[in-house]
Each structure stands twice: as C-alpha cells, then as structure tokens.
Design a protein around this motif. Structure first.
Motif, PDB file in Angstrom:
ATOM      1  N   UNK A   1       0.841  -1.190   0.000  1.00 29.58           N
ATOM      2  CA  UNK A   1       0.000   0.000   0.000  1.00 29.58           C
ATOM      3  C   UNK A   1       0.879   1.244   0.000  1.00 29.58           C
ATOM      4  N   UNK A   2       0.259   2.373  -0.309  1.00 29.61           N
ATOM      5  CA  UNK A   2       0.945   3.663  -0.337  1.00 29.61           C
ATOM      6  C   UNK A   2       0.681   4.408   0.961  1.00 29.61           C
ATOM      7  N   UNK A   3       1.666   5.168   1.406  1.00 34.35           N
ATOM      8  CA  UNK A   3       1.532   5.932   2.635  1.00 34.35           C
ATOM      9  C   UNK A   3       2.095   7.335   2.433  1.00 34.35           C
ATOM     10  N   UNK A   4       1.681   8.257   3.298  1.00 35.94           N
ATOM     11  CA  UNK A   4       2.184   9.628   3.224  1.00 35.94           C
ATOM     12  C   UNK A   4       3.466   9.812   4.023  1.00 35.94           C
ATOM     13  N   UNK A   5       3.666   8.948   5.019  1.00 34.14           N
ATOM     14  CA  UNK A   5       4.830   9.080   5.890  1.00 34.14           C
ATOM     15  C   UNK A   5       5.362   7.689   6.204  1.00 34.14           C
ATOM     16  N   UNK A   6       6.554   7.389   5.725  1.00 29.11           N
ATOM     17  CA  UNK A   6       7.135   6.068   5.933  1.00 29.11           C
ATOM     18  C   UNK A   6       7.427   5.802   7.411  1.00 29.11           C
TER      19      UNK A   6
ATOM     20  N   UNK B   1      -3.164 -13.734  13.950  1.00 25.37           N
ATOM     21  CA  UNK B   1      -3.016 -13.393  12.532  1.00 25.37           C
ATOM     22  C   UNK B   1      -4.020 -12.318  12.105  1.00 25.37           C
ATOM     23  N   UNK B   2      -5.297 -12.557  12.336  1.00 29.54           N
ATOM     24  CA  UNK B   2      -6.334 -11.619  11.890  1.00 29.54           C
ATOM     25  C   UNK B   2      -6.220 -10.277  12.608  1.00 29.54           C
ATOM     26  N   UNK B   3      -5.915 -10.319  13.902  1.00 25.69           N
ATOM     27  CA  UNK B   3      -5.821  -9.074  14.662  1.00 25.69           C
ATOM     28  C   UNK B   3      -4.636  -8.233  14.198  1.00 25.69           C
ATOM     29  N   UNK B   4      -3.521  -8.898  13.852  1.00 24.88           N
ATOM     30  CA  UNK B   4      -2.346  -8.161  13.377  1.00 24.88           C
ATOM     31  C   UNK B   4      -2.655  -7.447  12.060  1.00 24.88           C
ATOM     32  N   UNK B   5      -3.294  -8.146  11.122  1.00 24.63           N
ATOM     33  CA  UNK B   5      -3.640  -7.521   9.840  1.00 24.63           C
ATOM     34  C   UNK B   5      -4.603  -6.364  10.051  1.00 24.63           C
ATOM     35  N   UNK B   6      -5.517  -6.516  10.998  1.00 25.46           N
ATOM     36  CA  UNK B   6      -6.451  -5.425  11.294  1.00 25.46           C
ATOM     37  C   UNK B   6      -5.716  -4.211  11.851  1.00 25.46           C
ATOM     38  N   UNK B   7      -4.719  -4.438  12.720  1.00 26.69           N
ATOM     39  CA  UNK B   7      -3.949  -3.323  13.282  1.00 26.69           C
ATOM     40  C   UNK B   7      -3.119  -2.613  12.219  1.00 26.69           C
ATOM     41  N   UNK B   8      -2.540  -3.368  11.307  1.00 23.81           N
ATOM     42  CA  UNK B   8      -1.727  -2.769  10.248  1.00 23.81           C
ATOM     43  C   UNK B   8      -2.601  -2.008   9.251  1.00 23.81           C
TER      44      UNK B   8
ATOM     45  N   UNK C   1       5.988   7.103  10.183  1.00 25.43           N
ATOM     46  CA  UNK C   1       4.775   6.888  10.975  1.00 25.43           C
ATOM     47  C   UNK C   1       4.182   5.506  10.713  1.00 25.43           C
ATOM     48  N   UNK C   2       4.205   5.085   9.456  1.00 24.10           N
ATOM     49  CA  UNK C   2       3.679   3.762   9.123  1.00 24.10           C
ATOM     50  C   UNK C   2       4.515   2.666   9.771  1.00 24.10           C
ATOM     51  N   UNK C   3       5.829   2.844   9.771  1.00 23.52           N
ATOM     52  CA  UNK C   3       6.700   1.847  10.413  1.00 23.52           C
ATOM     53  C   UNK C   3       6.447   1.795  11.919  1.00 23.52           C
ATOM     54  N   UNK C   4       6.243   2.948  12.540  1.00 27.14           N
ATOM     55  CA  UNK C   4       5.940   2.966  13.979  1.00 27.14           C
ATOM     56  C   UNK C   4       4.628   2.251  14.278  1.00 27.14           C
ATOM     57  N   UNK C   5       3.641   2.412  13.396  1.00 27.41           N
ATOM     58  CA  UNK C   5       2.366   1.717  13.576  1.00 27.41           C
ATOM     59  C   UNK C   5       2.551   0.206  13.468  1.00 27.41           C
TER      60      UNK C   5
ATOM     61  N   UNK D   1       2.584 -17.509  11.493  1.00 27.83           N
ATOM     62  CA  UNK D   1       2.226 -17.106  10.134  1.00 27.83           C
ATOM     63  C   UNK D   1       3.220 -16.067   9.624  1.00 27.83           C
ATOM     64  N   UNK D   2       3.451 -16.093   8.315  1.00 28.68           N
ATOM     65  CA  UNK D   2       4.378 -15.161   7.679  1.00 28.68           C
ATOM     66  C   UNK D   2       3.588 -14.081   6.950  1.00 28.68           C
ATOM     67  N   UNK D   3       3.920 -12.821   7.250  1.00 31.49           N
ATOM     68  CA  UNK D   3       3.239 -11.688   6.623  1.00 31.49           C
ATOM     69  C   UNK D   3       4.295 -10.765   6.028  1.00 31.49           C
ATOM     70  N   UNK D   4       4.180 -10.499   4.731  1.00 34.23           N
ATOM     71  CA  UNK D   4       5.080  -9.588   4.030  1.00 34.23           C
ATOM     72  C   UNK D   4       4.369  -8.261   3.813  1.00 34.23           C
ATOM     73  N   UNK D   5       5.002  -7.175   4.272  1.00 37.42           N
ATOM     74  CA  UNK D   5       4.398  -5.840   4.180  1.00 37.42           C
ATOM     75  C   UNK D   5       5.320  -4.943   3.370  1.00 37.42           C
ATOM     76  N   UNK D   6       4.793  -4.371   2.299  1.00 37.86           N
ATOM     77  CA  UNK D   6       5.538  -3.409   1.486  1.00 37.86           C
ATOM     78  C   UNK D   6       4.741  -2.114   1.425  1.00 37.86           C
ATOM     79  N   UNK D   7       5.339  -1.038   1.902  1.00 40.86           N
ATOM     80  CA  UNK D   7       4.682   0.264   1.835  1.00 40.86           C
ATOM     81  C   UNK D   7       5.661   1.277   1.247  1.00 40.86           C
ATOM     82  N   UNK D   8       5.133   2.258   0.532  1.00 34.70           N
ATOM     83  CA  UNK D   8       5.984   3.191  -0.197  1.00 34.70           C
ATOM     84  C   UNK D   8       5.364   4.579  -0.195  1.00 34.70           C
ATOM     85  N   UNK D   9       6.213   5.543  -0.508  1.00 35.21           N
ATOM     86  CA  UNK D   9       5.783   6.932  -0.634  1.00 35.21           C
ATOM     87  C   UNK D   9       6.216   7.440  -2.001  1.00 35.21           C
TER      88      UNK D   9
END
Length: 277
Positions: free
Chosen positions: A71-76, A119-126, A78-82, A208-216
């Motif tokens: 997904x795209x973010x405005x601030x890398x 697993x589900x709660x982590x994806x919801x938080x992200x 802040x997203x990493x801290x979340x 479970x393995x979760x890969x997260x890619x975020x960009x600005x």
C-alpha cells in the motif's frame, strides 16, 4: 309368532358375543411384531465403543496462514511505527527489514512472523489508516492430512525400530548383529527425517508469515529544488573527474606508450630513407 321373534333375538345375542370374544385383526398384527431381545453383553459393548469414540482425542486442524500486503503511505516513519506497535501488541517479530529508493518511490519492505492465533488481529492493526491496498493476498493451506500421514508413518517406523532392537538382543552371530544394526540405522534416519518434517510443519502452523511493502511517491517537482548553477557545477566536476581518470589510466600504461612512439619513430625514419634512394 312370539316364539319365532324370540329365536331371532337369541341368535343375534349369540353372534354379538362371538364377535366380542374374537381378537381384533389390528391387535393380532401388533402382538405378532415382537422386538428381538438384544444379545447378552451387546449393550455393554455398544456403550464401550461409544465411550472409546468419545474419549479418543480429535486431531486439531493444521492450517498454514500467509499474507502479502502492499500500500501507499504519506509518511514512511509513521507507518513503520504503527507496524512496530502491532508487532509488540500481537507478540510478533520482524525477521527482515529493508528500505530503498528508486526514481519515483521511496519504499520499505518488512517480513513479520506472527502467532497464528493473532493473525487476523495483526492484519487489522496494520490496516488502520490505509485507504486501499494495491496488493492484499491472504492464503490458508490445510496440511492436516499431511500431518496425520507423517504422524502415522513415524509411529510405524518407531514400532519397527523396537522390533529390530528386540531381535538384536536375541541375535548371537556377528553377521546377524551387523545386518540388524544396519537396518536400525536406516530406520533411525527415516525417523529423524520425518520428525524434522513434522517440526517444520508445526513451526509453519504455529507462526504465520506476513510480508508488508509500503511506499511513498516522490514528487517530480523535487528535482527543481536543485538550481541550474548547481547542476552546471556538478557537470564540470564530473567532467574533471572523468579527465583525471583518463590521465591516470594513460599513466598506468606508460611503457606501452613509449614503445609505441619508439616504433613509430623508426618506421617513419625508414620510409624517409627509401624515398631518398
């Protein structure tokens, strides 16, 4: 006349009494159907079977969960801290963290291991604050049959190993002992291989393995921040460095340059002599 009438009444009474004494056909049909008594001990055996079926533990379902998010973010930052907060609250761990920048984007890739129950709660938080996902793939692979098959094969191999160990204790000849030990060694290797496969499955099921890619997105106007004079000065410095590199490369091959000039001198002198002749 009265005698005839009395005889007729007498016959009616007799016929009514006979009908009342005969059993009804429906009653005969019901009484004829007799439930066969259960054989002795049958009820006890059924109860034992039911108790065994109830007492036998059911194998829990083994599911491997994986997810890939982009997904795209405005601030890398802040997203990493979340994501870090989601990792801490769900008892997860980051196993890989990389970041970089290309022509149009600044990005960060994170791979996280999360306990399957979170697993589900982590994806919801992200996902909080994300307007939309360019990529959101969630998969669940059922490996229960594979787990059961490996478990049964492992039990069979262990029983076979026990039998060979019992035979080994009774063996007297050296040749027999060597053959039995060879068989036991092969069985032991198969047991260890299957135990390793089971541990690998368990680890994939438990985490479970979760890969997260975020960009600005980097705006094209950011390139205008560099003045034209700075660009010229950068070009001059680049040219100077290129010239210096060329001179250094020439100096490194100076013996070949000298040989070339010497040969050129002698060849030219020889041509001049021929012209004079």
């Amino acid at each position: 006349m009265r005698s005839i009438f009395s005889l007729f009444v007498f016959f009616l009474i007799l016929s009514g009494c006979n009908k009342s004494n005969e059993p009804d056909s429906k009653d005969l049909a019901v009484s004829a159907v007799m439930v066969a008594p259960p054989p002795p001990g049958a009820s006890n055996s059924n109860r034992k079977d039911e108790d065994k079926s109830e007492s036998s533990p059911e194998i829990p379902q083994k599911i491997i969960k994986q997810a890939s998010l982009r997904f795209e973010t405005d601030n890398l930052e802040n997203t990493f801290n979340q994501i870090q907060k989601a990792v801490e609250s769900n008892k997860a761990r980051i196993i890989n963290d990389s970041e970089g920048k290309d022509y149009s984007n600044a990005y960060r890739n994170i791979i996280v291991k999360v306990p399957s129950q979170n697993f589900d709660r982590f994806i919801s938080d992200v996902s909080k604050g994300v307007s939309y996902f360019e990529v959101k793939n969630i998969s669940a692979e059922d490996v229960t049959e594979q787990f059961i098959d490996l478990t049964s094969r492992l039990k069979t191999k262990k029983k076979l190993e026990e039998r060979y160990l019992q035979i080994l204790q009774k063996a007297t000849k050296v040749s027999e002992i060597l053959d039995i030990e060879k068989q036991i060694s092969a069985i032991r290797e198969e047991i260890e291989a299957k135990e390793g496969q089971l541990k690998y499955l368990e680890s994939r099921v438990s985490e479970s393995t979760i890969t997260i890619e975020f960009y600005k997105t980097v705006a094209e106007k950011e390139g205008v921040k560099i003045s034209y004079g700075s660009k010229l000065w950068t070009a001059v410095k680049s040219g100077f460095f290129s010239l210096s590199d060329f001179l250094i490369s020439l100096i490194s091959v100076w013996p070949f340059v000298i040989i070339f000039f010497v040969l050129a001198y002698f060849i030219r002198r020889r041509f001049k002599r021929r012209k004079k002749e």
